[in-house]
Design an enzyme around this catalytic site. Structure first.
Site, PDB file in Angstrom:
ATOM      1  N   ASP A 216      38.684  32.185  40.855  1.00 20.33           N
ATOM      2  CA  ASP A 216      39.366  33.278  40.760  1.00 20.33           C
ATOM      3  C   ASP A 216      38.660  34.506  40.724  1.00 20.33           C
ATOM      4  OD1 ASP A 216      41.807  34.377  39.109  1.00 20.33           O
ATOM      5  OD2 ASP A 216      40.226  34.567  37.636  1.00 20.33           O
ATOM      6  N   ASP A 577      39.722  31.470  34.812  1.00 11.71           N
ATOM      7  CA  ASP A 577      39.771  31.858  33.376  1.00 11.71           C
ATOM      8  C   ASP A 577      41.000  32.080  32.763  1.00 11.71           C
ATOM      9  OD1 ASP A 577      40.543  34.377  34.718  1.00 11.71           O
ATOM     10  OD2 ASP A 577      40.042  35.701  33.278  1.00 11.71           O
ATOM     11  N   ASP A 581      45.759  30.531  36.348  1.00 10.92           N
ATOM     12  CA  ASP A 581      44.887  29.556  37.216  1.00 10.92           C
ATOM     13  C   ASP A 581      45.148  27.913  36.833  1.00 10.92           C
ATOM     14  OD1 ASP A 581      43.630  31.690  38.302  1.00 10.92           O
ATOM     15  OD2 ASP A 581      42.173  31.766  36.636  1.00 10.92           O
TER      16      ASP A 581
HETATM   17  N1  LIG Z   1      49.001  43.854  32.178  1.00  9.13           N
HETATM   18  C1  LIG Z   1      49.365  44.211  33.525  1.00  9.13           C
HETATM   19  N2  LIG Z   1      50.368  44.955  33.730  1.00  9.13           N
HETATM   20  C2  LIG Z   1      51.064  45.280  35.028  1.00  9.13           C
HETATM   21  N3  LIG Z   1      50.107  44.713  36.171  1.00  9.13           N
HETATM   22  C3  LIG Z   1      49.381  43.766  35.937  1.00  9.13           C
HETATM   23  C4  LIG Z   1      48.932  43.525  34.760  1.00  9.13           C
HETATM   24  N4  LIG Z   1      47.825  42.877  35.108  1.00  9.13           N
HETATM   25  C5  LIG Z   1      47.583  42.569  36.318  1.00  9.13           C
HETATM   26  N5  LIG Z   1      48.651  43.426  37.055  1.00  9.13           N
HETATM   27  C6  LIG Z   1      48.685  43.546  38.368  1.00  9.13           C
HETATM   28  O1  LIG Z   1      49.561  42.243  38.912  1.00  9.13           O
HETATM   29  C7  LIG Z   1      48.370  41.572  39.779  1.00  9.13           C
HETATM   30  C8  LIG Z   1      48.046  40.110  39.670  1.00  9.13           C
HETATM   31  O2  LIG Z   1      47.715  39.718  38.548  1.00  9.13           O
HETATM   32  P1  LIG Z   1      47.122  38.495  38.363  1.00  9.13           P
HETATM   33  O3  LIG Z   1      46.902  38.275  36.684  1.00  9.13           O
HETATM   34  O4  LIG Z   1      47.739  37.408  38.716  1.00  9.13           O
HETATM   35  O5  LIG Z   1      45.918  38.529  39.153  1.00  9.13           O
HETATM   36  P2  LIG Z   1      44.647  39.351  38.945  1.00  9.13           P
HETATM   37  O6  LIG Z   1      44.233  39.552  37.499  1.00  9.13           O
HETATM   38  O7  LIG Z   1      44.634  40.548  39.663  1.00  9.13           O
HETATM   39  O8  LIG Z   1      43.399  38.513  39.519  1.00  9.13           O
HETATM   40  P3  LIG Z   1      42.670  36.997  39.456  1.00  9.13           P
HETATM   41  O9  LIG Z   1      43.941  35.969  39.773  1.00  9.13           O
HETATM   42  O10 LIG Z   1      41.721  36.997  40.280  1.00  9.13           O
HETATM   43  O11 LIG Z   1      42.561  36.877  37.860  1.00  9.13           O
HETATM   44  C9  LIG Z   1      47.005  42.282  39.557  1.00  9.13           C
HETATM   45  O12 LIG Z   1      46.360  42.456  40.896  1.00  9.13           O
HETATM   46  C10 LIG Z   1      47.691  43.604  39.188  1.00  9.13           C
HETATM   47  O13 LIG Z   1      47.881  44.425  40.400  1.00  9.13           O
END
Ligand SMILES: Nc1ncnc2c1ncn2[C@@H]1O[C@H](COP(=O)(O)OP(=O)(O)OP(=O)(O)O)[C@@H](O)[C@H]1O
Length: 935
Positions: A216, A577, A581
């Site tokens: 991830d 993490d 996932d």
């Molecule tokens: N707290 C939040 N509020 C609004 N949008 C968010 C927030 N956190 C993440 N996002 C948006 O949503 C998308 C998807 O988030 P997600 O948590 O699925 O993956 P990530 O954190 O980007 O990456 P990874 O999967 O590598 O952990 C992010 O790329 C971001 O654009």
């Protein structure tokens, strides 16, 4: 009425009223009134508290899950999770309806999955059973032999049965299955010391087989605590100049500032603000404060206990007193956005949305999204920044907040601008990825973030080297009359104009290309992955063979990607993490969760150290555990065969080993060896090949069989030679009377040796010879079979084992050469002339030398075969030479693609022929198709 009941009396349909904080949920329940902040770490391993909102009220008889506007889990309080904070809505109460109880709950599901884990189908265990069956077969042959010998010698029937049954316990050692788990137990202990916990120990062996690891991105490869780098506000004329937060300057008042202050799901817990690190950084950048509206701090029109954000006294001129957060549509990875409904004190009621830029833009009025949106976004994503977009709209004040559905609120928004967050790599990321790549373990990134950001991070982390190309695959759904299409585009490396070198580890640093497979990588988004799975399924394996970057993946897509890799016979590891996932962590052969919890049930392995260093450790320990299991298995098999051969030879004379003789071999030799043989840990370097995953592999069988034949030859030689000795069968009155007599004086008599002077029924020269040969042979075999490099620390570093062997050998030689009548009598041994004892020593030494040569060459063979299988260049030579083909699906595909000059397709677009059935592809490549036929 309201009743206070013990939780065991709860049944589905009961209405729960949640009061107070820190409640452990006794059942699964749907929240229907009020909101809760829950710690779901127990289920997901995620340490960030999650906000739960009530199920929207709808006049419909549809099932409740379909009534939920988004992720239905956002309305469910799961059994076993802890409600940290419960906030009543207008009615002042927090109410939930019991959905499931007992084993039907999410916690029950987990307990079930722990009790009955997914069958690992690991060949090792299947082979172990086959091996056992072989030993049973050997034992049967021994039994028949015993029956024949004893019946022909006219022994009483009960003696015949006893001796025949004895053979089974000798040939099939009862400790054999336990031997397979020794490696696992030691590895588990060592992993625990490193802060890696395991809830499914049998998977440690599988770790040794991993050849693909998915990571991830955010929080795993890159740091979790993102730093806010800047904001790019926008108005009707387009994007404005970047406002940098680096200097500590806060954003001037405006809708963007209001959005940053209020569009989050942070909570106030014991006076501290807690929640998503992204939300936290964004809020901190505003320098605003957070409070809860209550009796002493009441705002008109705002329900009690609502979260309120206020500009701090030192903040620059802000015309509003504060903003109350009235309703929250929480963030979910699948939706990639969150929305809040807020009330400006003495001002408007507004809705703010924050999320992935492409997502947010799709909910905005098109004219409010600047025309340079895509290019502006690219400027930042190509530098590896994490970009979040914000949008807002005004809502009518006369409606109650509960009257607004998510669909209604999330429409016709006004685009506000972009937030740019630094996405620094963790220090350990690059060295670990390099270590894995040079050990020929594929690394893959599966992230929810933007595709371009993911590509940049992949390059900077060394997952994709500078000399390798990235090919972007874009697949689109059927639209109107046009069928689904797929296009392939080479990602050109632009020079980064706004490069902020400080943010990253030096990208100029040379990445060794040693061990890299192929010179290109595919990058695709979750949407394209979905379309390819549905409409271009025949292309999917070919894409996955070189697919390295998977971005904008929803949690569901993450786990189906892992499954697709498994279908190609990869042994897949997943390291992640967050809660997004969870599915993939459970699906992978080896799921490693980076979590603060000691052992998260979300995945088989949990690492307390929040970086990916645990991955190579786990692989090394897994390999060491596998080798340990094999060594133990080989040793146990050979030790039992040595006893078997010795006993069958003695049965020929209707003799056997005495109880003390058995006891000495079993306890003083084998048990001690079994306990100490595998204390050496994993080898610190990850070598570019894996240990054999199968027990029934040619080098292993070869080594066992050759060593067995050697022992057999030595035993038979000893057995026959002793009978030919001039002193054999002389009358023995005392075990050691011949000590000082010259052999020439001994008379030769054709009769069997007498056993006068010894109290046992077993004493004979054959027995003595066989026992010494067998016992010392067990020690030799233990030394020969203990494998050190390349998967374990060298044997000489296992000091305890070396000491045990030296003592055991010393004791055995002492017994052999020392003439202590009492000891000989107790062990049912006969004294032999010194020359014969020297002969025994010579036989054992020759056995040791030949075994060593045999074992080293068997090991060489093993390494060569493994290296050839793992090495692409050598592979072809080997294949041509021997016509050997690996049966793994991914190897078959790799070979087919390597021979295909038109793969990968570049700068082409093709479309699916049969959109309905979803299997055909118009992309045709004659060379490829003909290759496919051959497979
Ligand atoms: N707290 C939040 N509020 C609004 N949008 C968010 C927030 N956190 C993440 N996002 C948006 O949503 C998308 C998807 O988030 P997600 O948590 O699925 O993956 P990530 O954190 O980007 O990456 P990874 O999967 O590598 O952990 C992010 O790329 C971001 O654009």
């Amino acid at each position: 009425g309201i009743q206070e009941l013990e939780s065991r009396f709860l049944v589905p349909g009961d209405l729960l009223i949640l009061t107070g904080n820190k409640v452990q949920m006794p059942c699964d329940a749907i929240l229907i009134d009020g909101s809760c902040v829950v710690d779901e770490g127990m289920l997901t391993g995620e340490s960030i508290p999650v906000t739960k909102t009530p199920l929207p009220k709808m006049e419909s008889s549809m099932p409740w899950k379909t009534q939920s506007e988004a992720d239905y889990k956002r309305h469910v309080l799961f059994c076993g999770t802890e409600v940290i904070q419960a906030k009543g809505a207008c009615s002042g109460t927090v109410r939930a309806v019991v959905l499931q109880t007992g084993f039907n709950t999410a916690k029950g599901d987990l307990v079930r999955s722990i009790l009955y884990p997914k069958p690992m189908n690991f060949k090792l265990y299947r082979d172990a059973i086959r091996f056992l069956l072989c030993l049973v077969g050997t034992a049967t042959i021994g039994m028949i032999y015993t029956l024949c010998v004893y019946v022909l010698n006219g022994e009483p029937p009960e003696e015949v049965v006893k001796k025949a049954l004895d053979v089974i316990t000798i040939a099939v050692p009862p400790a054999l299955p336990a031997a397979l788990t020794t490696g696992i137990i030691y590895a588990q202990k060592r992993l625990k010391k490193r802060g890696i916990f395991c809830i499914s120990p049998q998977r440690i062996n599988v770790c040794g087989q991993l050849n693909l690891v998915c990571f991830d991105k955010t929080g795993t490869l890159t740091r979790d605590g993102l730093d806010l780098w800047g904001a790019v506000p926008c108005d009707r004329s387009g994007f404005q100049e970047v406002h940098s937060f680096v200097s500590g300057r806060s954003l001037p008042w405006g809708p963007l500032c209001a959005a940053m202050a209020s569009c989050h799901s942070l909570i106030l817990l014991d006076g501290t603000i807690q929640g998503d690190p992204l939300d936290l950084k964004m809020f901190e950048a505003t320098t605003w404060e957070m409070a809860v509206s209550g009796d002493d701090f009441h705002i008109k029109g705002v329900p009690a206990h609502a979260m309120v954000v206020k500009p701090c006294k030192t903040a620059s001129q802000v015309p509003v007193e504060g903003i109350a957060i009235l309703h929250l549509f929480p963030f979910s990875s699948a939706l990639q956005r969150m929305t809040v409904i807020v009330q400006e004190m003495g001002g408007d009621r507004l809705a703010f949305m924050k999320g992935a830029p492409e997502r947010v833009a799709s909910f905005c009025q098109p004219e409010t999204v600047p025309t340079s949106f895509v290019s502006e976004l690219q400027i930042y994503t190509t530098q590896g920044f994490r970009v979040i977009a914000l949008a807002y709209k005004k809502l009518e004040t006369d409606h109650h907040t509960t009257a607004f559905t998510r669909d209604k609120v999330e429409a016709d928004l006004i685009f506000l601008g972009l937030l740019i967050l630094e996405n620094r790599l963790k220090e350990e990321t690059k060295p670990v990825l390099e270590e894995l790549i040079s050990a020929r373990i594929r690394t893959v990134m599966i992230t929810g973030d933007n595709l371009q950001t993911a590509i940049t991070v992949a390059r900077k982390s060394g997952m994709v080297s500078e000399s390798q190309q990235v090919i972007l695959i874009e697949a689109n759904e059927i639209t109107g009359s046009s069928s689904a299409s797929i296009s392939w585009k080479l990602v050109e490396e632009k020079s980064i104009a706004h490069s902020n070198q400080d943010n990253y580890i030096n990208i100029k640093e040379e990445v060794s290309d040693h061990g890299r497979e192929g010179s290109y990588h595919f990058a695709l988004s979750g949407k394209s992955f979905q379309v390819i799975s549905q409409h271009f399924s025949s292309l999917l394996p070919k894409i996955l063979i070189n697919g390295t970057i998977f971005a904008r993946m929803s949690p569901g897509q993450k786990s189906s990607l892992v499954e697709e890799f498994q279908k190609l016979d990869y042994f897949v590891g997943m390291c992640g993490d967050g809660a997004n996932d969870c599915g993939a962590l459970k699906m992978a052969h080896v799921g490693i969760s980076l979590s603060e919890q000691e052992a998260s049930v979300a995945s088989p392995f949990t690492s307390k150290t929040p970086n990916i260093e645990c991955v190579p450790h786990l692989i090394k320990e897994g390999r060491a555990a596998l080798v340990t299991s094999f060594c133990m298995f080989k040793y146990m098999a050979l030790y039992s065969m040595i006893q078997y051969v010795g006993v069958l030879l003695l049965y020929w004379e209707t003799n056997s080993l005495s109880n003390y003789q058995f006891l000495f071999q079993d306890l003083a030799i084998t048990t001690l060896i079994g306990v100490t043989m595998n204390l050496n840990g994993a080898y610190p370097k990850l070598v570019p090949f894996r240990p054999a995953g199968r027990l029934i592999s040619p080098p292993l069988l070869l080594s066992v069989i050759l060593n067995l034949l050697l022992s057999l030859a030595m035993h038979i030689a000893g057995f026959i030679l002793v009978q030919r000795q001039p002193w054999y069968s002389m009358e023995m009155h005392s075990a050691c009377t011949v000590q000082n007599e010259s052999i020439s004086k001994l008379t030769i008599s054709p009769t069997a040796p007498e056993k006068i002077g010894s109290n046992g029924a077993f004493t004979s020269f054959e027995n003595t010879t066989i026992w010494f040969l067998g016992t010392i042979n067990c020690i030799i075999v233990a030394l020969i079979f203990s494998k050190g490099k390349p998967f374990r620390q060298p044997i000489y570093k296992n000091y305890i084992f070396v000491l045990v062997l030296v003592i055991q050998l010393g004791v055995c030689l002492f017994i052999l050469f020392a003439d202590i009548p009492e000891l000989y009598r107790r062990l049912d041994l006969l004294c032999t002339p010194l020359l014969w004892r020297v002969y025994i020593t010579i036989m054992l030494s020759s056995n040791f030398i030949v075994s060593l040569v045999v074992e080293v060459s068997a090991l060489r063979l093993l390494i060569t075969v493994e290296a050839i299988i793992e090495n692409q260049a050598l592979w072809t030579t080997f294949k041509r030479g021997f016509g050997y083909q690996s049966k793994s699906q991914y190897r078959i595909w790799q070979r087919a693609l390597a021979d295909d000059p038109s793969w990968p397709p570049l700068n082409q677009t093709s479309s699916s022929d049969m959109p309905e059935c979803g299997s055909g592809v118009s992309y045709s490549n004659p060379v490829f198709e003909s290759n496919e036929e051959k497979l």
